[in-house]
Design a protein around this motif. Sequence first.
Motif, PDB file in Angstrom:
ATOM      1  N   ALA A 194     -15.401   2.985  -5.479  1.00  0.00           N
ATOM      2  CA  ALA A 194     -13.804   3.490  -5.947  1.00  0.00           C
ATOM      3  C   ALA A 194     -13.681   2.596  -7.187  1.00  0.00           C
ATOM      4  O   ALA A 194     -14.194   1.437  -7.236  1.00  0.00           O
ATOM      5  CB  ALA A 194     -12.743   3.263  -4.951  1.00  0.00           C
ATOM      6  N   ASP A 195     -13.114   3.113  -8.223  1.00  0.00           N
ATOM      7  CA  ASP A 195     -12.519   2.372  -9.383  1.00  0.00           C
ATOM      8  C   ASP A 195     -11.090   2.023  -9.489  1.00  0.00           C
ATOM      9  O   ASP A 195     -10.426   1.178  -9.618  1.00  0.00           O
ATOM     10  CB  ASP A 195     -12.714   3.076 -10.761  1.00  0.00           C
ATOM     11  N   ARG A 196     -10.316   2.980  -8.479  1.00  0.00           N
ATOM     12  CA  ARG A 196      -8.715   2.872  -8.423  1.00  0.00           C
ATOM     13  C   ARG A 196      -8.306   3.149  -7.189  1.00  0.00           C
ATOM     14  O   ARG A 196      -7.193   3.475  -6.993  1.00  0.00           O
ATOM     15  CB  ARG A 196      -8.330   4.223  -9.529  1.00  0.00           C
ATOM     16  N   VAL A 197      -8.976   2.777  -6.069  1.00  0.00           N
ATOM     17  CA  VAL A 197      -8.566   2.568  -4.693  1.00  0.00           C
ATOM     18  C   VAL A 197      -9.060   1.188  -4.193  1.00  0.00           C
ATOM     19  O   VAL A 197     -10.167   0.758  -4.124  1.00  0.00           O
ATOM     20  CB  VAL A 197      -9.354   3.751  -4.011  1.00  0.00           C
ATOM     21  N   ASP A 198      -7.995   0.571  -3.646  1.00  0.00           N
ATOM     22  CA  ASP A 198      -8.313  -0.820  -3.196  1.00  0.00           C
ATOM     23  C   ASP A 198      -7.885  -1.306  -1.882  1.00  0.00           C
ATOM     24  O   ASP A 198      -6.696  -0.658  -1.338  1.00  0.00           O
ATOM     25  CB  ASP A 198      -7.681  -1.919  -4.047  1.00  0.00           C
ATOM     26  N   SER A 199      -8.436  -2.105  -1.048  1.00  0.00           N
ATOM     27  CA  SER A 199      -8.019  -2.452   0.000  1.00  0.00           C
ATOM     28  C   SER A 199      -7.202  -3.606  -0.263  1.00  0.00           C
ATOM     29  O   SER A 199      -7.666  -4.639  -0.988  1.00  0.00           O
ATOM     30  CB  SER A 199      -9.149  -2.883   1.164  1.00  0.00           C
ATOM     31  N   VAL A 200      -6.164  -3.832   0.544  1.00  0.00           N
ATOM     32  CA  VAL A 200      -5.111  -5.158   0.226  1.00  0.00           C
ATOM     33  C   VAL A 200      -5.084  -5.936   1.489  1.00  0.00           C
ATOM     34  O   VAL A 200      -4.418  -7.027   1.435  1.00  0.00           O
ATOM     35  CB  VAL A 200      -3.843  -4.642  -0.166  1.00  0.00           C
TER      36      VAL A 200
ATOM     37  N   SER B  74       0.820  -1.108   0.063  1.00  0.00           N
ATOM     38  CA  SER B  74      -0.193  -0.086  -0.089  1.00  0.00           C
ATOM     39  C   SER B  74       0.721   1.256   0.142  1.00  0.00           C
ATOM     40  O   SER B  74       0.431   2.195  -0.629  1.00  0.00           O
ATOM     41  CB  SER B  74      -1.011   0.026   1.237  1.00  0.00           C
ATOM     42  N   LEU B  75       1.841   1.412   0.854  1.00  0.00           N
ATOM     43  CA  LEU B  75       2.396   2.580   1.094  1.00  0.00           C
ATOM     44  C   LEU B  75       3.298   3.090  -0.349  1.00  0.00           C
ATOM     45  O   LEU B  75       3.232   4.194  -0.709  1.00  0.00           O
ATOM     46  CB  LEU B  75       3.627   2.484   2.204  1.00  0.00           C
ATOM     47  N   PRO B  76       3.798   2.056  -0.914  1.00  0.00           N
ATOM     48  CA  PRO B  76       4.541   2.624  -2.150  1.00  0.00           C
ATOM     49  C   PRO B  76       3.686   3.329  -3.341  1.00  0.00           C
ATOM     50  O   PRO B  76       3.896   4.154  -3.786  1.00  0.00           O
ATOM     51  CB  PRO B  76       5.113   1.481  -2.892  1.00  0.00           C
TER      52      PRO B  76
END
Length: 397
Positions: free
Chosen positions: A261-267, A66-68
């Motif tokens: 969201a289309d371009r924000v994802d939870s990992v 996520s951070l990168p």
Amino acid sequence: MGQTARVSAIVWTAAVSLAAWLWLLLCQGFFWRTDVRLPPRHDPGEWPDVCVVVPARDEAPVLPLSLPSLLAQDYPGRAEVFLVDDGSTDGTGELARELAARHGGLPLTVTSPGEPPAGWTGKLWAVRHGISLARARGPEYLLLTDADIAHEPDSLRLLVASARTGGFDVVSQMARLRVASLWERLVVPAFVYFFAQLYPFRRIGRKGSRTAAAAGGCVLLRADAAEKARIPDAIRHAVIDDVSLARAVKGSGGHVWLGLADRVDSVRPYPRLHDLWRMVSRSAYAQLRHNPLLLLGTVAGLALVYLVPPAAVLAGAVTGSPTAALLGAAAWLVMTATYLPMLRYYRQPPWLAPLLPFTAFLYLLMTVDSAVQHYRGRGAAWKGRTYARPDTVADEG
């Protein structure tokens, strides 16, 4: 006579369930549609400064995913990231520094707020610390995002352009949650579906509407609106901090928008039912304001809306009542049809839609379990920290 009365009761209950589904279909803000995405926007003439605040507690497993992506934001203006290490024991802060040194990108500050004082949840105490540092930079916007959220390179740019164009004080996106395991397939799309049913996205963005909600994984907040609404101090004890934030901003006259969201994802993975159970039960009773009457009403409502349709089909077949079976089947069909768009959004097969009553039953049990844990005095537990019950927290005004 008794048999006739039982059949009549089943028919009437099935009819009420079908009426409830027709009302939800047409009158609950078209909650079942999944086309509420970032509103129309155009690039501002001058890009405002943004500070990104990331509260993080024991996030070493997900931080490399996520951070990168956050550091790599292609933002034309000045942006800076503040990662607030909320008492991690797994080296979250050190890992964040290593990732920043390895990947470069936006400037990163890693800081720690210490233990939260009485009356504060740990996450909001970390957010407060991050916002305090960010305000020294004088940004126009704050992006509050969780440590498990991965952003596409243009995510921040699109959020800011949407907020500027639409005059929004809050632009929030419901991050696409991970769906990989069997239990994630059954539970995760339904989680977002139920959330949208409670807080129809179309109503949230409408001026004059009292409906307010946000999704804590991705909240772009205008800095002066945060000050006006006293964020986060005004919501310092909130377990469901995202909804509380949106209510506070809207209550102070702010304009709030929430969509998918289309371009924000939870990992973050939830591979087992136990993991998903903890995610839901930690805040379900808080959502009901710890009110036993609301709990009873919610259980009855879930049973009427989601469990009665398949039960009526079965009971109609057993008792030889085609009316009960047809009413139950019609309600089940409407339920299934409203769930299909969310399954498509999550790229899941349509055969999962008729299983929604089973998933709703799981949510009913999770909600009851949340209340049981509350009355056992355990409060809401998350990441090794148990928050005090609301009635044990002093209100500092």
